[in-house]
Design a protein around this motif. Structure first.
Motif, short mmCIF file in Angstrom:
data_model
loop_
_atom_site.label_atom_id
_atom_site.label_comp_id
_atom_site.label_asym_id
_atom_site.label_seq_id
_atom_site.Cartn_x
_atom_site.Cartn_y
_atom_site.Cartn_z
N ALA A 130 -1.90 -21.10 8.67
CA ALA A 130 -1.13 -19.90 8.33
C ALA A 130 -2.03 -18.77 7.87
O ALA A 130 -1.70 -17.59 8.04
CB ALA A 130 -0.10 -20.24 7.26
N LYS A 133 -3.18 -15.74 10.24
CA LYS A 133 -2.21 -14.73 10.70
C LYS A 133 -2.89 -13.38 10.92
O LYS A 133 -3.62 -12.89 10.06
CB LYS A 133 -1.09 -14.59 9.68
CG LYS A 133 0.00 -13.61 10.10
CD LYS A 133 1.12 -13.55 9.06
CE LYS A 133 2.21 -12.57 9.49
NZ LYS A 133 3.32 -12.50 8.48
N ILE A 161 5.15 -22.56 11.29
CA ILE A 161 4.76 -21.27 11.86
C ILE A 161 4.56 -21.44 13.36
O ILE A 161 4.29 -22.52 13.86
CB ILE A 161 3.46 -20.71 11.24
CG1 ILE A 161 2.29 -21.68 11.49
CG2 ILE A 161 3.64 -20.43 9.76
CD1 ILE A 161 0.94 -21.09 11.15
N THR A 166 1.67 -15.68 15.74
CA THR A 166 1.07 -15.07 14.55
C THR A 166 -0.41 -14.74 14.71
O THR A 166 -1.02 -14.14 13.82
CB THR A 166 1.24 -15.99 13.32
OG1 THR A 166 0.63 -17.26 13.59
CG2 THR A 166 2.72 -16.18 13.01
N THR A 167 -1.01 -15.17 15.83
CA THR A 167 -2.43 -14.88 16.09
C THR A 167 -2.58 -14.31 17.49
O THR A 167 -1.68 -14.40 18.33
CB THR A 167 -3.29 -16.15 15.97
OG1 THR A 167 -2.90 -17.08 17.00
CG2 THR A 167 -3.15 -16.79 14.61
#
Length: 332
Positions: A130, A133, A161, A166-167
């Motif tokens: 996480a 991110k 997640i 998120t990346t």
């Protein structure tokens, strides 16, 4: 009456019956040994093992002669195998399962269970997935790379997640991902195990290993992913050839697990930039040696089911369950 053993893209003929038995029983120096042609990328880590087999004479001691042909990585070697240009390659058993589901007769002999891990700079503040991110992750392969899929599944199950959302992912060849990681162009990198070993030797640290992520997902870390892949006709018609290759591979592994001299001889072909890299590569290879005994089909089936759910037909084709005959076992 004769039978034909297809090696080197041609045919070697030996008499059947008593004469054939006598040929295989003769000492290596006296026998006209069947030649098994391996299609390998000459820069690959499997060449450390194959070179040891040939140098120590483990192939001839077991009744075959190994020859090596350089092939491009991945699909090129797979095409060469299926076209009969080579007799064996190194690939993962998931590809073998996919081919068998399509009716193609290929068989897998375990070679290594070594997998990589997600590497970050030593001073990275990241403690969990996480924490990446908004950053870039370099990935050796494509969107359905098996290690990447396992990390995504782990992130969803354990950290709740969507790692892909998120990346930002940067896909590329292993050497390019390696350089991008060291230069700081990406905030994390997922690469083949030997590049991971080099990154660790250069001061990077492992945020999460694929083995650890797989274990959390209920996968068996002892399931070997990579192996020698032979055409089924060779295994079926000449089981002594598969047995000889498996035995020679085991003997080479035992030699490399116990002999510093054997590694010193291999060092020029390992592309180690310094002693730290050399030691990391040695340790990584030894850690990846599979346990003796047959592959657990139950464990493999569980992994295949996960890969099918994550990568779909693009990754596993029609192989949603484990086809029969993927793994070679003595006497098969």
């Amino acid at each position: 009456m004769t039978i034909a053993i297809r090696f080197r893209g041609a045919f070697r003929r030996i008499a059947v019956g008593a004469l054939a038995s006598a040929v295989f029983a003769l000492p290596a120096a006296a026998a006209d040994l069947p030649v098994l042609k391996l299609g390998l990328q000459l820069s690959g880590t499997v060449n450390w093992e194959v070179d040891t087999i040939r140098h120590e004479g483990f192939d001839r001691a077991n009744g075959i002669e190994l020859q090596v042909q350089d092939v491009a990585v991945g699909p090129a070697g797979q095409v060469a195998l299926q076209a009969g240009e080579v007799d064996a390659i190194v690939s993962d058993w998931l590809w073998v399962a996919r081919q068998r589901a399509d009716g193609k007769d290929l068989v897998f002999i375990p070679y290594s269970r070594a997998v990589g891990g997600l590497m970050v700079p030593k001073d990275s503040p990241a403690k969990t997935l996480a924490d990446l991110k908004g950053g870039k992750i370099g990935i050796a392969g494509g969107p359905v790379d098996k290690s990447w899929l396992i990390l995504r599944a782990y992130a969803e199950q354990q950290e709740k997640i969507d790692l892909a959302a998120t990346t930002e992912q940067v896909f590329g060849a292993p050497p390019l991902i390696y350089k991008a990681a060291l230069s700081g162009e990406v905030q994390a990198a997922l690469n083949f195990w030997h590049f991971g070993a080099k990154m660790q030797a250069a001061g990077m640290r492992e945020l999460l290993s694929v083995t650890e992520a797989g274990r959390a997902l209920g996968l068996d870390p002892d399931t070997p992913l990579l192996g020698y892949v032979l055409r089924g006709e060779v295994v079926r018609d000449h089981p002594e050839v598969a047995k000889a290759l498996a035995a020679a591979s085991k003997q080479a592994k035992e030699r490399l697990a116990t002999s510093a001299d054997a590694w010193d001889r291999l060092r020029p072909m390992m592309n180690a930039e310094d002693d730290a890299q050399f030691e990391a590569l040695k340790a990584g290879y030894i850690a990846g040696i599979p346990a003796d005994g047959p592959v657990s089909e139950e464990a493999a089936g569980k992994m295949l089911a996960l890969m099918a759910s994550l990568g779909g037909e693009e990754l596993v084709g029609k192989a949603t369950t484990l086809p029969k005959g993927v793994f070679w076992t003595p006497g098969s």
